[in-house]
Design a protein around this motif. Sequence first.
Motif, PDB file in Angstrom:
ATOM      1  N   THR A  13      16.831 112.962  78.853  1.00 55.30           N
ATOM      2  CA  THR A  13      15.783 112.251  78.198  1.00 55.30           C
ATOM      3  C   THR A  13      14.518 113.311  77.616  1.00 55.30           C
ATOM      4  O   THR A  13      14.278 113.540  76.436  1.00 55.30           O
ATOM      5  CB  THR A  13      15.071 111.358  78.836  1.00 55.30           C
ATOM      6  OG1 THR A  13      15.782 110.275  79.204  1.00 55.30           O
ATOM      7  CG2 THR A  13      13.828 110.787  78.077  1.00 55.30           C
ATOM      8  N   LEU A  14      14.295 114.333  78.594  1.00 53.36           N
ATOM      9  CA  LEU A  14      13.213 115.198  78.192  1.00 53.36           C
ATOM     10  C   LEU A  14      13.852 116.585  77.256  1.00 53.36           C
ATOM     11  O   LEU A  14      12.970 117.156  76.910  1.00 53.36           O
ATOM     12  CB  LEU A  14      12.525 115.690  79.443  1.00 53.36           C
ATOM     13  CG  LEU A  14      11.818 114.580  79.933  1.00 53.36           C
ATOM     14  CD1 LEU A  14      11.395 115.191  81.396  1.00 53.36           C
ATOM     15  CD2 LEU A  14      10.872 113.866  79.347  1.00 53.36           C
TER      16      LEU A  14
ATOM     17  N   PHE B 129       7.471 114.844  73.085  1.00 51.59           N
ATOM     18  CA  PHE B 129       6.648 114.481  74.338  1.00 51.59           C
ATOM     19  C   PHE B 129       5.574 115.383  74.638  1.00 51.59           C
ATOM     20  O   PHE B 129       5.413 116.532  74.270  1.00 51.59           O
ATOM     21  CB  PHE B 129       7.611 114.803  75.843  1.00 51.59           C
ATOM     22  CG  PHE B 129       8.998 114.162  75.663  1.00 51.59           C
ATOM     23  CD1 PHE B 129       8.901 112.555  75.853  1.00 51.59           C
ATOM     24  CD2 PHE B 129       9.964 114.743  75.151  1.00 51.59           C
ATOM     25  CE1 PHE B 129      10.084 111.906  75.896  1.00 51.59           C
ATOM     26  CE2 PHE B 129      11.297 113.862  75.187  1.00 51.59           C
ATOM     27  CZ  PHE B 129      11.307 112.592  75.146  1.00 51.59           C
TER      28      PHE B 129
ATOM     29  N   VAL C 296       3.795 116.557  78.367  1.00 50.83           N
ATOM     30  CA  VAL C 296       4.201 116.583  79.525  1.00 50.83           C
ATOM     31  C   VAL C 296       2.737 117.156  80.262  1.00 50.83           C
ATOM     32  O   VAL C 296       2.478 118.428  80.192  1.00 50.83           O
ATOM     33  CB  VAL C 296       5.352 117.484  79.849  1.00 50.83           C
ATOM     34  CG1 VAL C 296       5.706 117.513  81.539  1.00 50.83           C
ATOM     35  CG2 VAL C 296       6.571 116.709  79.071  1.00 50.83           C
TER      36      VAL C 296
ATOM     37  N   THR D   6       7.545 109.678  85.501  1.00 45.83           N
ATOM     38  CA  THR D   6       7.189 109.583  84.182  1.00 45.83           C
ATOM     39  C   THR D   6       5.929 109.017  84.147  1.00 45.83           C
ATOM     40  O   THR D   6       5.456 109.179  82.923  1.00 45.83           O
ATOM     41  CB  THR D   6       8.278 108.292  83.852  1.00 45.83           C
ATOM     42  OG1 THR D   6       7.994 107.372  85.010  1.00 45.83           O
ATOM     43  CG2 THR D   6       9.580 108.549  83.765  1.00 45.83           C
TER      44      THR D   6
ATOM     45  N   VAL E 262       4.181 111.955  81.780  1.00 46.92           N
ATOM     46  CA  VAL E 262       4.960 111.932  80.481  1.00 46.92           C
ATOM     47  C   VAL E 262       4.550 111.135  79.468  1.00 46.92           C
ATOM     48  O   VAL E 262       4.591 110.006  79.745  1.00 46.92           O
ATOM     49  CB  VAL E 262       6.440 112.136  80.606  1.00 46.92           C
ATOM     50  CG1 VAL E 262       7.337 112.210  78.976  1.00 46.92           C
ATOM     51  CG2 VAL E 262       6.944 113.102  81.494  1.00 46.92           C
TER      52      VAL E 262
ATOM     53  N   SER F 274       5.152 109.644  75.535  1.00 49.36           N
ATOM     54  CA  SER F 274       6.034 109.742  74.393  1.00 49.36           C
ATOM     55  C   SER F 274       5.577 109.638  73.031  1.00 49.36           C
ATOM     56  O   SER F 274       4.484 108.677  72.860  1.00 49.36           O
ATOM     57  CB  SER F 274       7.172 108.809  74.513  1.00 49.36           C
ATOM     58  OG  SER F 274       8.366 108.735  73.597  1.00 49.36           O
TER      59      SER F 274
END
Length: 317
Positions: free
Chosen positions: A204-205, A212, A214, A251, A254, A256
Amino acid sequence: MKKLITNFKVLMLVALTIGVASCTDDDDNGGVLDNNNSAYDLTVDNADFTILNAALLRTGLDATLDQAGGTFTVFAPTDTAFQTFLSANGFATIDDVPVLILRNTLRNHVLGTVARSTDLTDGYVKTSATNGDGDALDLYVDLTAGVVLNGGAEVTMADVSVDNGVVHVVDEVIALPTVVTLAAANPSFSNLVTAVDQEGLVPTLSDDTATFTVFAPTNDAFQALIDESTTDGLNNISDVLALSNLTDVLTYHVVSGAAVRAENIVDGANVDPIGPGTFSITGTVITDAQTRDTNIIVTNVTAINGVVHAIDNVLLP
């Protein structure tokens, strides 16, 4: 995936100097590279750099690296490095690589200042490559075992002097980094990288079509969480990795849909991460869902798919 709430914008900027240690290399000149004039001329006159030369010509960067008044550091991949890169990415020749991607990848090997081996330090440095917003991408230099760039490319010959800077030969093409690349290359994030890998979040990352922000806990941040309480059952990093809600915790760090930088932060912003819950940011302090305060200690480490900000504790949803 959840987006930012309000006009959340966050902190960041890292600029560490970089150089490279001297090594040896085999070529057609008894282990010494011929260096005629500019960094570009070096690729013309040495058989190890025929693909790099073709790539520079194809992207128009030959003129840049031929500038008499330039002050460049060039990490120069050999033909063998390029062949590996082409094969790994399904390209038959350098002409099959899309020009825009090739140009930015080449720029990821160039610094705008002269960085010789005496300038070398562990840490992030800005390259000439950019993300979609025009922000310079970061490169991580690790001196733990030789000179390793972004966790993969090794310098095999350093400090080749040219009239407009210095060239360091590398054994890999340095791909455009994702947020995962830049975290994984830095030993200070090894616990975070282990946790992200364990929870299956790396794909995903690593998505370079996504964006993103982070907030990355350092190894010291994980230790701060462990030391925070004697009654929470967290006595070592293994206990943290065994948390039943570890995916939610990770998560929660993070966001998005946006690469939020220091210069764009809105003081007091309420942030809605991918994971459950929200947190707020005032100045450089994050207040999580448990009303715990955590400091942002490093900002604006820039990847092709977002930014990384280092923090000194683990956020809890």
